[in-house]
Write an enzyme that holds these catalytic residues in place. Structure first.
Site, mmCIF file in Angstrom:
data_model
loop_
_atom_site.group_PDB
_atom_site.id
_atom_site.type_symbol
_atom_site.label_atom_id
_atom_site.label_comp_id
_atom_site.label_asym_id
_atom_site.label_seq_id
_atom_site.Cartn_x
_atom_site.Cartn_y
_atom_site.Cartn_z
ATOM 1 N N GLY A 65 9.046 8.159 16.738
ATOM 2 C CA GLY A 65 8.807 7.878 15.330
ATOM 3 C C GLY A 65 8.719 9.180 14.557
ATOM 4 O O GLY A 65 8.563 10.262 15.131
ATOM 5 N N GLU A 136 2.782 11.169 24.278
ATOM 6 C CA GLU A 136 1.834 10.990 23.168
ATOM 7 C C GLU A 136 0.464 11.621 23.384
ATOM 8 O O GLU A 136 -0.238 11.935 22.414
ATOM 9 C CB GLU A 136 1.676 9.494 22.860
ATOM 10 C CG GLU A 136 2.862 8.859 22.176
ATOM 11 C CD GLU A 136 3.968 8.453 23.132
ATOM 12 O OE1 GLU A 136 4.992 7.927 22.671
ATOM 13 O OE2 GLU A 136 3.811 8.670 24.358
ATOM 14 N N ASP A 144 2.493 4.025 23.274
ATOM 15 C CA ASP A 144 2.473 2.716 22.616
ATOM 16 C C ASP A 144 3.864 2.104 22.644
ATOM 17 O O ASP A 144 4.564 2.240 23.639
ATOM 18 C CB ASP A 144 1.913 2.849 21.192
ATOM 19 C CG ASP A 144 2.798 3.689 20.266
ATOM 20 O OD1 ASP A 144 3.446 4.635 20.753
ATOM 21 O OD2 ASP A 144 2.836 3.402 19.052
#
Length: 347
Positions: A65, A136, A144
């Site tokens: 992202g 992450e 996630d």
């Protein structure tokens, strides 16, 4: 709509091509919305038989992202960050539940959000360029986009290992672990796309015909070590096991974990462990959304992005700064359910 993702129908193929080459095709909110709308429309479109997800140009596949933008929004008003994850998770779920076959061509970096849009595909094509990771814990987040589902279903304690360390896998290792279904040389990818467009009902035979042997999957050489050393009930137990082992490999993993957010390590271990017991992918996404909504409001996320992506000094100041200071009460608060009006639901 946005030109950062190219969406079109070619014959009986629905094509999604990520188109942010300068950002390694990192996902924005608009990209997620556009992809979600396309998948929903193609579900009902009888003329579209197969969906292909790849990248249009430059290095790929997808670096995750747009974390910098998400962190900027979290620093100001966390509602914007929460909205991004809500839509992204709806896209992940729509891909996972799509009845039509999806082919993800993972020719390049596949990290974070890139895992979220490729792992749900029925056919996942790795190449010699594939670099797969969920890193992450290094930016104050956790694996996630369904990471708790996918990682927890890997053999032994491989999920704990990948989720905590963020270790990068190559294409051969992805196939060996089931994270990819086929290994195809990158120079065969253009021909693969052409064949799929011509014969969308013959996906498996086309991929089988182009696939090559994977060779050595190096990570499997450490499977026994991973199963033994990452089996501890807590992160502290895992660190103690690594310290006591005495091998160079264990010392290397201990050093890797020592640089990660202590809070994120504990959150990630719990996400993977709880993921093993989830009955459905929808349950997993709802649970992860609750966790991410709490995490993005905490200091480690903004600080991790600052240190690794913005300032790039690689000197994050984690808070809490040690595993011992991350209390079970704090982790329980992060895993508290959201109010009913704020819970995640599929699109």
């Amino acid at each position: 709509m946005t030109d950062e993702v190219l969406i079109e129908v070619e014959g009986k193929i629905g094509r999604i091509r990520l188109n942010r080459p300068r950002a390694l095709h990192a996902l924005t909110m608009d990209m997620c919305r556009a992809m979600l709308a396309a998948v929903q429309a193609w579900r009902e479109e009888t003329s579209v038989e197969t969906i292909i997800i790849d990248h249009a140009e430059g290095r790929g596949f997808c670096a995750g992202g747009d974390i910098r933008a998400i962190a900027d929004s979290a620093r100001g008003d966390a509602r914007h960050a929460r909205d991004f994850f809500r839509v992204e998770y709806q896209l992940n779920h729509a891909l996972f539940t799509c009845a039509k076959p999806i082919v993800a061509v993972m020719d390049g970096i596949v990290m974070g959000g890139g895992v979220g849009i490729s792992a749900p595909a029925r056919f996942r094509v790795a190449t010699e360029n594939t670099r797969f990771a969920m890193p992450e814990t290094g930016i104050g987040l956790f694996p996630d986009v369904g990471g708790g589902w996918y990682l927890s279903r890997l053999p032994g304690r491989m999920g704990e290992y990948l989720g905590l360390t963020g270790h990068r896998l190559n294409g051969a290792e992805c196939v060996a672990l089931g994270l990819a279904t086929h290994y195809v040389a990158s120079d065969e990818v253009p021909g693969l796309r052409h064949q799929l467009a011509e014969r969308p009902s013959e996906i498996e035979s086309i991929l089988d015909g182009l696939a090559t042997p994977i060779g050595e999957a190096s990570v499997l050489a450490h499977q026994a070590d991973i199963d033994r050393l990452f089996a501890g009930e807590t992160v502290e137990d895992i660190m103690a096991a690594l310290a006591a082992d005495g091998s160079a490999w264990a010392a290397e993993q201990q050093a890797v974990l020592a640089a990660k957010s202590p809070q994120s390590l504990k959150v990630s271990l719990r996400v993977v462990r709880e993921g093993r017991g989830r009955a459905t992918f929808e349950d997993e996404m709802a649970a992860e959304y609750g966790v991410v909504c709490h995490v993005v409001q905490r200091l480690d996320f903004v600080e991790g992005v600052r240190a690794l992506i913005v300032d790039k000094d690689n000197q994050p100041r984690w808070d809490p700064s040690t595993l011992e200071a991350v209390s079970e009460h704090l982790i329980d608060r992060i895993f508290e359910p959201l109010p009913a009006s704020e819970e995640w639901t599929p699109a």
